[in-house]
Every structure is written in structure tokens, then in C-alpha cells.
Design an enzyme around this catalytic site. Structure first.
Site, mmCIF file in Angstrom:
data_model
loop_
_atom_site.group_PDB
_atom_site.id
_atom_site.type_symbol
_atom_site.label_atom_id
_atom_site.label_comp_id
_atom_site.label_asym_id
_atom_site.label_seq_id
_atom_site.Cartn_x
_atom_site.Cartn_y
_atom_site.Cartn_z
ATOM 1 N N ASN A 10 -8.175 2.343 16.834
ATOM 2 C CA ASN A 10 -7.243 2.840 16.611
ATOM 3 C C ASN A 10 -7.152 4.123 17.247
ATOM 4 O O ASN A 10 -7.912 5.091 16.667
ATOM 5 C CB ASN A 10 -6.752 2.975 14.745
ATOM 6 C CG ASN A 10 -5.347 3.925 14.999
ATOM 7 O OD1 ASN A 10 -4.721 4.133 15.577
ATOM 8 N ND2 ASN A 10 -5.484 3.933 13.327
ATOM 9 N N LYS A 12 -4.890 6.381 17.383
ATOM 10 C CA LYS A 12 -3.932 7.409 16.855
ATOM 11 C C LYS A 12 -3.118 8.159 17.794
ATOM 12 O O LYS A 12 -2.729 7.670 18.934
ATOM 13 C CB LYS A 12 -4.813 8.265 16.022
ATOM 14 C CG LYS A 12 -5.447 7.482 14.786
ATOM 15 C CD LYS A 12 -6.307 8.238 13.815
ATOM 16 C CE LYS A 12 -7.015 7.257 13.061
ATOM 17 N NZ LYS A 12 -7.641 7.971 11.864
ATOM 18 N N HIS A 96 -0.900 2.118 7.630
ATOM 19 C CA HIS A 96 -2.106 2.890 7.951
ATOM 20 C C HIS A 96 -1.860 4.058 6.699
ATOM 21 O O HIS A 96 -0.550 4.717 6.619
ATOM 22 C CB HIS A 96 -2.222 3.336 9.320
ATOM 23 C CG HIS A 96 -3.427 4.057 9.524
ATOM 24 N ND1 HIS A 96 -3.620 5.624 9.096
ATOM 25 C CD2 HIS A 96 -4.610 3.737 10.057
ATOM 26 C CE1 HIS A 96 -5.022 5.799 9.424
ATOM 27 N NE2 HIS A 96 -5.675 4.916 9.883
ATOM 28 N N GLU A 98 -2.351 6.999 7.084
ATOM 29 C CA GLU A 98 -1.442 8.256 7.660
ATOM 30 C C GLU A 98 -0.008 8.157 7.720
ATOM 31 O O GLU A 98 0.701 8.965 7.588
ATOM 32 C CB GLU A 98 -2.232 8.469 8.924
ATOM 33 C CG GLU A 98 -3.448 9.247 9.099
ATOM 34 C CD GLU A 98 -4.492 9.003 10.113
ATOM 35 O OE1 GLU A 98 -3.900 8.331 11.266
ATOM 36 O OE2 GLU A 98 -5.693 9.115 9.882
ATOM 37 N N GLU A 168 -9.062 0.174 3.822
ATOM 38 C CA GLU A 168 -9.417 1.463 4.385
ATOM 39 C C GLU A 168 -9.455 2.526 3.283
ATOM 40 O O GLU A 168 -8.101 3.073 2.968
ATOM 41 C CB GLU A 168 -8.344 2.218 5.496
ATOM 42 C CG GLU A 168 -8.512 0.923 6.883
ATOM 43 C CD GLU A 168 -8.370 1.796 8.067
ATOM 44 O OE1 GLU A 168 -9.087 2.025 8.841
ATOM 45 O OE2 GLU A 168 -7.269 2.533 8.005
ATOM 46 N N GLY A 174 -11.769 9.608 8.594
ATOM 47 C CA GLY A 174 -11.882 10.939 9.231
ATOM 48 C C GLY A 174 -12.555 11.935 8.524
ATOM 49 O O GLY A 174 -12.627 13.092 8.985
ATOM 50 N N SER A 214 -14.617 5.983 8.999
ATOM 51 C CA SER A 214 -15.744 6.739 9.424
ATOM 52 C C SER A 214 -16.803 5.601 10.042
ATOM 53 O O SER A 214 -17.854 6.057 9.717
ATOM 54 C CB SER A 214 -16.418 7.703 8.479
ATOM 55 O OG SER A 214 -15.603 8.539 8.203
#
Ligand code: PGA
Length: 253
Positions: A10, A12, A96, A98, A168, A174, A214
């Protein structure tokens, strides 16, 4: 149960056109022999068309990072599943963390997007995961159960077969903090049991569940050795060609 490993990157909001094209060209030529796993890249919307042209007849799949839930209309800035299918895109990420955090996406929106994608024959990778606070308060399984059931609300089994689930944990995205293979396995096993409650054991055994958060060359082998981890959704480490190739070849080096 034989589930084909699924390795997804991904990107982003990273990489310009040249970087996107160069990376994907190299990836396609180096993975032609890897027929025993699925490889997928989610570049930004702008370069989907170029990425799709480069990956025709290769082992690399191309995925949108998001999709809107209406087929068309006055929704400035949005892109519909029908339009994604129109350019030959086959997959999309949905929900996701985010998107949930910065764009206020709820379980209900995730469900609408999942249903809409399936209706348009686009295969969704639906992301779920608990925050650090939820884990500390021992609410992980409640959160996973609720978000999974909400995501699949009103979706028939034959449609649901086209969904991949990505676990996730938000605290691992991240941050450099990876869930240990054992922590991830525990969550994956719980997700598979919940899928069995929804659609039966056979369905649950067939559905691929990816881990994200990660993932790096150093932890891929341990994660992929777990029974219920069928692949990974990689953010940061998928931006480096060398690292992503190591992740893709987790058992061939
Ligand atoms: P990360 O991101 O690998 O950089 O933690 C994972 C993701 O957001 O899917």
C-alpha cells in the site's frame, strides 16, 4: 488448508509517476516466475491507469486505495467502483485505519463501500484492527467481532467469497511496532472463527486474512509461518524495491 499467500503493498500518498512506473516495471519482470503467490500494489489513484497497462499479463495485481459507494453522481472528488472496473482495476482497499481516522469512515461506510465494490465486481480488501487503547482495555476481540460483522452486513456468502480481510492493529501501523507473530496469529484465528460464525467453516477456511502493521524483511518469515496468516499488507517497507522484494520472496532466500 491451502490458501495462496497474498503479498500487498500500500503506497498511500507516496511516489510520483516516474517512480511508480519504474518500480512496477521492475517488479513485473522479477516476479514472472512467482506463480505460487499473489502480489499486489496499491498506488495513488492518478497512476492506476499507467500501472494497469504495465501489469497486463504479469503476476502483479493493481489495487485502488479506496472507493466511493455510489456508482455515479454529484460527489466531487470521489471515484466509483464502476469507474475503477472501467479502467480494468480488480481490487480496492476499504476501511484502512487512516481512512477511518482522518476521513471519519465508520463501520457503516465500510459496509456500504464493500457492498458497492462487490456489486461492481471489484474485490475488496477490508481492513479492521484495534487501537492501542482498545487493546489495553482488553477490547480487541469485541472490536474485531463488531467491525467484521458490520463490514459483512447484508452480504450474501457467494459475494463475500470475493473479500480479503486485513487485520491491521492501529498501534502497529507506521510505528515500527509489529505485533509478534503470536499476537497476530491470535487475532487472525479469532477473525477466522468469526467468519465461520457468519458463513460457515468452509468459507472461513478459504478466506485469506492478511496482517498489516510494520511488516519488514526481518519479520515476514515469522509472520508467514503462522497458520492463520495468509499474507501481508505492507506500507512503509513496500516503498523500497529491495525490501519489498525480500518480503515477496519470504521463503525463497
Ligand atoms: P506500515 O503500514 O507497514 O507502514 O506499518 C501498513 C498499512 O498501513 O497498511
Amino acid at each position: 488448508m491451502n490458501r495462496k499467500p497474498f503479498i500487498c503493498g500500500n503506497w498511500k500518498m507516496y511516489k510520483n509517476r516516474t517512480q511508480t512506473i519504474d518500480f512496477i516495471k521492475k517488479l513485473c519482470s522479477e516476479t514472472l516466475d512467482l506463480k505460487d503467490r499473489d502480489i499486489l500494489i496499491a498506488p495513488v489513484y492518478l497512476y492506476l491507469d499507467a500501472a494497469l497497462a504495465l501489469t497486463e499479463n504479469t503476476a502483479v495485481l493493481i489495487c485502488a486505495q479506496d472507493v466511493y459507494f455510489r456508482p455515479e453522481g454529484a460527489y466531487t472528488g470521489e471515484i466509483s467502483p464502476v469507474q475503477l472496473r472501467d479502467i480494468g482495476c480488480t481490487h480496492t482497499l476499504i476501511g484502512h485505519s487512516e481512512r477511518r481516522k482522518y476521513f471519519f469512515e465508520t463501520d457503516e461506510i465500510v459496509n456500504l463501500k464493500t457492498r458497492s465494490a462487490l456489486w461492481a465486481s471489484l474485490m475488496p480488501i477490508v481492513c479492521i484492527g484495534e487501537t492501542r487503547e482498545e487493546r489495553q482495555e482488553e477490547r480487541t476481540f469485541d472490536v474485531l467481532s463488531r467491525s467484521l460483522k458490520n463490514a459483512f452486513h447484508m452480504i450474501e456468502r457467494d459475494q463475500a467469497e470475493n473479500v480479503t480481510v486485513a487485520y491491521e492493529p492501529v498501534w502497529a501501523i507506521g510505528t515500527g511496532l509489529t505485533a509478534t507473530p503470536e499476537i497476530a496469529q491470535e487475532a487472525h484465528n479469532f477473525i477466522r472463527k468469526t467468519l465461520a460464525e457468519l458463513y460457515g467453516r468452509e468459507f472461513a477456511d478459504k478466506t485469506r486474512i492478511l496482517y498489516g502493521g510494520s511488516v519488514k524483511p526481518g519479520n515476514i518469515k515469522g509472520l508467514m509461518s503462522m497458520e492463520d496468516i495468509d499474507g501481508v499488507l505492507v506500507g512503509g517497507a513496500s516503498l523500497s524495491y529491495e525490501d519489498f522484494m525480500k518480503i515477496i520472496r519470504f521463503d525463497c532466500v
